[in-house]
Design a protein around this motif. Structure first.
Motif, PDB file in Angstrom:
ATOM      1  N   ARG A  64       0.882  -1.252   0.110  1.00  0.00           N
ATOM      2  CA  ARG A  64      -0.124   0.394   0.289  1.00  0.00           C
ATOM      3  C   ARG A  64       0.809   1.317   0.039  1.00  0.00           C
ATOM      4  NH1 ARG A  64      -4.583  -0.640   4.419  1.00  0.00           N
ATOM      5  NH2 ARG A  64      -3.661   1.351   4.847  1.00  0.00           N
ATOM      6  N   GLU A  65       0.297   2.492  -0.543  1.00  0.00           N
ATOM      7  CA  GLU A  65       0.896   3.845  -0.307  1.00  0.00           C
ATOM      8  C   GLU A  65       1.414   3.838   1.372  1.00  0.00           C
ATOM      9  OE1 GLU A  65       0.050   8.100  -1.880  1.00  0.00           O
ATOM     10  OE2 GLU A  65      -0.047   6.818  -3.352  1.00  0.00           O
ATOM     11  N   ASP A  66       0.208   4.110   1.758  1.00  0.00           N
ATOM     12  CA  ASP A  66       1.464   3.874   3.342  1.00  0.00           C
ATOM     13  C   ASP A  66       1.582   2.616   4.014  1.00  0.00           C
ATOM     14  OD1 ASP A  66      -1.888   3.072   3.578  1.00  0.00           O
ATOM     15  OD2 ASP A  66      -2.230   4.032   4.767  1.00  0.00           O
ATOM     16  N   GLY A  67       1.597   2.331   3.435  1.00  0.00           N
ATOM     17  CA  GLY A  67       1.771   0.599   3.792  1.00  0.00           C
ATOM     18  C   GLY A  67       3.536   0.922   4.947  1.00  0.00           C
ATOM     19  N   LEU A  68       4.499   0.811   4.402  1.00  0.00           N
ATOM     20  CA  LEU A  68       5.718   1.467   5.514  1.00  0.00           C
ATOM     21  C   LEU A  68       4.634   2.264   6.966  1.00  0.00           C
ATOM     22  CD1 LEU A  68       8.182   0.950   6.445  1.00  0.00           C
ATOM     23  CD2 LEU A  68       9.193   2.781   4.870  1.00  0.00           C
ATOM     24  N   ASP A  69       4.103   3.044   6.684  1.00  0.00           N
ATOM     25  CA  ASP A  69       4.206   3.617   7.768  1.00  0.00           C
ATOM     26  C   ASP A  69       2.719   2.846   9.467  1.00  0.00           C
ATOM     27  OD1 ASP A  69       5.061   5.765   7.707  1.00  0.00           O
ATOM     28  OD2 ASP A  69       3.812   7.037   6.667  1.00  0.00           O
ATOM     29  N   VAL A  70       2.085   2.007   8.291  1.00  0.00           N
ATOM     30  CA  VAL A  70       1.233   1.321   8.441  1.00  0.00           C
ATOM     31  C   VAL A  70       1.948   0.251   9.152  1.00  0.00           C
ATOM     32  CG1 VAL A  70      -1.228  -0.153   8.912  1.00  0.00           C
ATOM     33  CG2 VAL A  70      -1.208   1.771   6.692  1.00  0.00           C
ATOM     34  N   VAL A  71       2.499  -0.822   8.870  1.00  0.00           N
ATOM     35  CA  VAL A  71       3.427  -1.601   9.355  1.00  0.00           C
ATOM     36  C   VAL A  71       3.993  -1.368  10.742  1.00  0.00           C
ATOM     37  CG1 VAL A  71       5.431  -3.102   8.819  1.00  0.00           C
ATOM     38  CG2 VAL A  71       3.398  -3.160   7.234  1.00  0.00           C
ATOM     39  N   CYS A  72       4.700   0.226  10.103  1.00  0.00           N
ATOM     40  CA  CYS A  72       5.550   0.291  11.629  1.00  0.00           C
ATOM     41  C   CYS A  72       4.560   0.595  12.346  1.00  0.00           C
ATOM     42  CB  CYS A  72       6.602   1.687  11.243  1.00  0.00           C
ATOM     43  SG  CYS A  72       8.197   1.160  10.097  1.00  0.00           S
ATOM     44  N   GLU A  73       3.452   0.872  13.177  1.00  0.00           N
ATOM     45  CA  GLU A  73       2.693   1.533  13.994  1.00  0.00           C
ATOM     46  C   GLU A  73       1.809   0.425  14.392  1.00  0.00           C
ATOM     47  OE1 GLU A  73      -0.257   4.075  12.104  1.00  0.00           O
ATOM     48  OE2 GLU A  73       0.936   5.584  11.888  1.00  0.00           O
ATOM     49  N   MET A  74       2.388  -0.618  13.619  1.00  0.00           N
ATOM     50  CA  MET A  74       1.472  -2.295  13.960  1.00  0.00           C
ATOM     51  C   MET A  74       2.184  -2.570  15.074  1.00  0.00           C
ATOM     52  SD  MET A  74      -0.676  -3.299  10.577  1.00  0.00           S
ATOM     53  CE  MET A  74      -1.657  -4.893  11.531  1.00  0.00           C
ATOM     54  N   ILE A  75       3.738  -2.525  14.492  1.00  0.00           N
ATOM     55  CA  ILE A  75       4.564  -3.087  14.927  1.00  0.00           C
ATOM     56  C   ILE A  75       5.123  -2.571  16.577  1.00  0.00           C
ATOM     57  CG2 ILE A  75       7.387  -3.407  14.783  1.00  0.00           C
ATOM     58  CD1 ILE A  75       7.530  -4.143  12.153  1.00  0.00           C
ATOM     59  N   ALA A  76       4.840  -1.569  16.381  1.00  0.00           N
ATOM     60  CA  ALA A  76       4.875  -0.239  18.083  1.00  0.00           C
ATOM     61  C   ALA A  76       3.994  -1.000  19.011  1.00  0.00           C
ATOM     62  CB  ALA A  76       5.131   1.326  17.560  1.00  0.00           C
ATOM     63  N   GLU A  77       2.615  -0.605  18.295  1.00  0.00           N
ATOM     64  CA  GLU A  77       1.216  -1.282  19.172  1.00  0.00           C
ATOM     65  C   GLU A  77       1.431  -2.320  19.769  1.00  0.00           C
ATOM     66  OE1 GLU A  77      -2.103   0.029  16.341  1.00  0.00           O
ATOM     67  OE2 GLU A  77      -1.594   1.959  16.769  1.00  0.00           O
ATOM     68  N   GLY A  78       2.074  -3.552  18.748  1.00  0.00           N
ATOM     69  CA  GLY A  78       1.443  -5.097  19.415  1.00  0.00           C
ATOM     70  C   GLY A  78       3.071  -4.972  19.653  1.00  0.00           C
TER      71      GLY A  78
END
Length: 108
Positions: A64-78
């Motif tokens: 996804r266009e915002d995929g890197l940001d989304v994955v990094c946020e998910m990792i930080a939250e998890g």
């Protein structure tokens, strides 16, 4: 993909993110991820049959266009605090797996 992700998924996302950083996931990196998930105690309780699905979910998000940001946020939250250093170590192992022996200085 459901948010937030669990710590096991966050660790796997970290490894997939590092592996995909150069645009292609090598066989050596994928093998390293599989070995780490199968054998390291931090993955005790994780259903190893889900590894492919979790890896695919991460790869899909990264497209996804915002995929890197989304994955990094998910990792930080998890990731709970004690697992952040573990995530770093796992990522280093995956990154090192992609380096050819001659690049490591073992060209003899």
């Amino acid at each position: 993909m459901q948010r937030p992700i669990d710590p096991h998924t966050a660790l796997i996302f970290t490894m997939v993110l590092i592996s995909a950083a150069e645009g292609e996931m090598t066989d050596a990196e994928l093998e390293m991820i599989g070995r780490q998930v199968r054998y390291l105690p931090v993955f005790r309780g994780f259903d190893h049959q889900r590894l492919t699905e979790v890896g695919r979910d991460c790869a899909d998000l990264l497209r996804r266009e915002d995929g890197l940001d989304v994955v990094c946020e998910m990792i930080a939250e998890g990731l709970i605090q004690p697992l952040r250093e573990t995530a770093y170590a796992l990522a280093c192992d995956v990154a090192a797996a992609a380096i050819a022996p001659t690049e490591r200085g073992a060209d003899s």
